[in-house]
Design an enzyme around this catalytic site. Sequence first.
Site, PDB file in Angstrom:
ATOM      1  N   ARG A 222       0.840  -1.200   0.000  1.00  0.00           N
ATOM      2  CA  ARG A 222       0.000   0.000   0.000  1.00  0.00           C
ATOM      3  C   ARG A 222       0.880   1.257   0.000  1.00  0.00           C
ATOM      4  O   ARG A 222       1.030   1.924  -1.002  1.00  0.00           O
ATOM      5  CB  ARG A 222      -0.950  -0.032   1.219  1.00  0.00           C
ATOM      6  CG  ARG A 222      -2.145   0.902   1.089  1.00  0.00           C
ATOM      7  CD  ARG A 222      -1.874   2.337   1.471  1.00  0.00           C
ATOM      8  NE  ARG A 222      -1.338   2.477   2.836  1.00  0.00           N
ATOM      9  CZ  ARG A 222      -0.798   3.603   3.271  1.00  0.00           C
ATOM     10  NH1 ARG A 222      -0.712   4.676   2.493  1.00  0.00           N
ATOM     11  NH2 ARG A 222      -0.296   3.668   4.495  1.00  0.00           N
ATOM     12  N   ASP A 223       1.507   1.539   1.128  1.00  0.00           N
ATOM     13  CA  ASP A 223       2.283   2.776   1.241  1.00  0.00           C
ATOM     14  C   ASP A 223       3.460   2.760   0.267  1.00  0.00           C
ATOM     15  O   ASP A 223       3.876   3.800  -0.238  1.00  0.00           O
ATOM     16  CB  ASP A 223       2.792   2.930   2.677  1.00  0.00           C
ATOM     17  CG  ASP A 223       3.267   4.346   2.984  1.00  0.00           C
ATOM     18  OD1 ASP A 223       3.165   5.206   2.107  1.00  0.00           O
ATOM     19  OD2 ASP A 223       3.747   4.571   4.102  1.00  0.00           O
TER      20      ASP A 223
ATOM     21  N   HIS B 293       4.959   4.391  12.758  1.00  0.00           N
ATOM     22  CA  HIS B 293       5.193   4.383  11.303  1.00  0.00           C
ATOM     23  C   HIS B 293       6.208   5.488  11.004  1.00  0.00           C
ATOM     24  O   HIS B 293       5.909   6.662  11.148  1.00  0.00           O
ATOM     25  CB  HIS B 293       3.838   4.654  10.623  1.00  0.00           C
ATOM     26  CG  HIS B 293       3.860   4.719   9.127  1.00  0.00           C
ATOM     27  ND1 HIS B 293       3.246   3.778   8.333  1.00  0.00           N
ATOM     28  CD2 HIS B 293       4.400   5.619   8.264  1.00  0.00           C
ATOM     29  CE1 HIS B 293       3.400   4.088   7.050  1.00  0.00           C
ATOM     30  NE2 HIS B 293       4.105   5.209   6.982  1.00  0.00           N
TER      31      HIS B 293
ATOM     32  N   HIS C 108       8.981   7.180   8.396  1.00  0.00           N
ATOM     33  CA  HIS C 108       9.648   7.310   7.100  1.00  0.00           C
ATOM     34  C   HIS C 108      11.127   7.579   7.334  1.00  0.00           C
ATOM     35  O   HIS C 108      11.515   8.172   8.336  1.00  0.00           O
ATOM     36  CB  HIS C 108       8.971   8.407   6.274  1.00  0.00           C
ATOM     37  CG  HIS C 108       7.710   7.908   5.640  1.00  0.00           C
ATOM     38  ND1 HIS C 108       7.572   7.718   4.290  1.00  0.00           N
ATOM     39  CD2 HIS C 108       6.553   7.502   6.187  1.00  0.00           C
ATOM     40  CE1 HIS C 108       6.370   7.233   4.037  1.00  0.00           C
ATOM     41  NE2 HIS C 108       5.712   7.095   5.165  1.00  0.00           N
TER      42      HIS C 108
ATOM     43  N   CYS D 242       7.432  10.213   0.259  1.00  0.00           N
ATOM     44  CA  CYS D 242       6.542  11.360   0.350  1.00  0.00           C
ATOM     45  C   CYS D 242       6.676  12.175  -0.919  1.00  0.00           C
ATOM     46  O   CYS D 242       7.790  12.519  -1.318  1.00  0.00           O
ATOM     47  CB  CYS D 242       6.958  12.188   1.559  1.00  0.00           C
ATOM     48  SG  CYS D 242       6.120  13.762   1.656  1.00  0.00           S
TER      49      CYS D 242
ATOM     50  N   ASN E  85       9.980   4.312   3.451  1.00  0.00           N
ATOM     51  CA  ASN E  85       9.718   3.811   4.793  1.00  0.00           C
ATOM     52  C   ASN E  85      10.947   3.097   5.349  1.00  0.00           C
ATOM     53  O   ASN E  85      11.898   2.806   4.629  1.00  0.00           O
ATOM     54  CB  ASN E  85       8.571   2.801   4.729  1.00  0.00           C
ATOM     55  CG  ASN E  85       7.225   3.474   4.552  1.00  0.00           C
ATOM     56  OD1 ASN E  85       6.550   3.763   5.515  1.00  0.00           O
ATOM     57  ND2 ASN E  85       6.846   3.750   3.318  1.00  0.00           N
TER      58      ASN E  85
END
Lengths: 313, 313
Positions: free
Chosen positions: B16-17, B210, B212, B243, B252
């Site tokens: 997903r991310d 979470h 990054h 991002c 991440n």
Amino acid sequence: MSAIPSNVVIREVGLRDGLQSIQTIVPTSRKLQWIREAHAAGQTEIEVGSFVPARSLPQLADTAELVAYAKALPGLFTSVLVPNLKGAEKAIEAQADLLLVPLSASHAHSLANLRKTPDDVVAEVARIRAARDAAGSKTLIEGGIGTAFGCTLQGEVRPADVLRCMQALLDAGCDRVSIADTVGYADPCRVRELFARARDIAGERFWCGHFHDTRGLALANVCAALEVGVNRFDATLAGIGGCPHAPGASGNAATEDLAFMLESMGMGTGLDIERLLALRAQVAGWLEGETLHGTLWRAGLPKTFEPAAAAAA
Amino acid sequence: MSAIPSNVVIREVGLRDGLQSIQTIVPTSRKLQWIREAHAAGQTEIEVGSFVPARSLPQLADTAELVAYAKALPGLFTSVLVPNLKGAEKAIEAQADLLLVPLSASHAHSLANLRKTPDDVVAEVARIRAARDAAGSKTLIEGGIGTAFGCTLQGEVRPADVLRCMQALLDAGCDRVSIADTVGYADPCRVRELFARARDIAGERFWCGHFHDTRGLALANVCAALEVGVNRFDATLAGIGGCPHAPGASGNAATEDLAFMLESMGMGTGLDIERLLALRAQVAGWLEGETLHGTLWRAGLPKTFEPAAAAAA
């Protein structure tokens, strides 16, 4: 958790640990520029080179000239690496502020890399200390214990062996001792444990932590060391350097990323990070084609970033 | 330091991310293979996609199929991201184990990214909770608070605002809450402080961190969160993601690097790191030309590496 330092020194070792494993020969004029700009960015301790035979490391053949230059910059503490008494004599002659003698806690790595046992190195340190004292020199002697968390040749290196080496180095006359994770085997738990015990043994003479970022843990390992009060770390601009046994792997903790982390955590480093990033860009130009590391240079400082000194004011 | 966890869950959010910010469209068959191999490597929680309009994220249009597949794998806890009630209804229909609703603690980022204020999101969460309860569904609701350490648009985000959002999310019916450093502004000190306060508010409902790796601090930040007892972290294989406001920056925390760190520190993750590295190599092949991250894949596990479970035995 009692002793988190409010100020931390980042010792720049890019000119030595960084360049020694890089193919591109950087001309002396550029090294002088690097030292000058690093000093202008607030770096107060720089390891400028290594007194080894020029034929084995032509990249570092200009070390004496670099020491002379660095020593003339106000407030700059200038160190060099030396593998033996002969190198130490050159460091003493050059009036380096500090000479670092590497000792490998891994017996196998020590034989492969230095062609000496750890005990041989301790004996050499005793000779270096005698020579330093006989010369009436003020050059400090640091024993740098490498492969302290394991080694690619031998595998495990026991903490007891590291601490035994440390005590022996102190007994042989080292003014300072430090610990290096040469191949990126350390983790924050083991760093906290070993560094706490090292501080117990050496007190303020425990001088510096040196973490390679081979497996991405250099900054996490620094955090663990901070928690037991260690306040000096080696790092290299753009994270250059590395280990010949882990080709392609990341090198050292990147000076600029480490400075960012420490300042963000409220620990003063005295460094102007924007200037460091500008210097990094310059050095990156000189090292075109070489593998560089670090992340801050791409992302830039956060919009909200304040240096620790400003935040405390 | 009282509550360092002995076991840690790494929730894989690469599908997903990670994929949502990657150009290459990964075919569903490969995503199924990814999920299958990740599960075989020991991953027990996977965020497989996002129920957003297919036109806005074609990369994630197959989320319902992925949920169905993942749910059939034994012991795999399957989650999805949903931006609103409509997405939540799909997640409930698909019987996802958990749906994550993102809320941006930065007012400016919230408006830019979600076109809602934080309070609007809280109100939507209340509607989602009502729909979930009305459906008699067991899907858990997680409120994920992003930009919790600052934001590229607004700059500073105050901890008090983050904690206010967290309380509001809990009051609106979230079963779980989590905190994300969306743009890599966090540092270990601020993580420790904010996460400790978050745990005070939410207790065991504080679910996940979470981080990054935009500025290289993801793993150091995880260590800080561990120290206040947080035991679940999002990560992506090969560190993919990132991002849009920091192009080229690291994404991440890399699953494989994080697993290595935790296992080295003696914390069980249940993961087979060699299998993760094999999967990483496979995914890297699918994502040729994309920027990947992480360090362990190059260096490999240390010769001395032992998984935490083996070390404890």
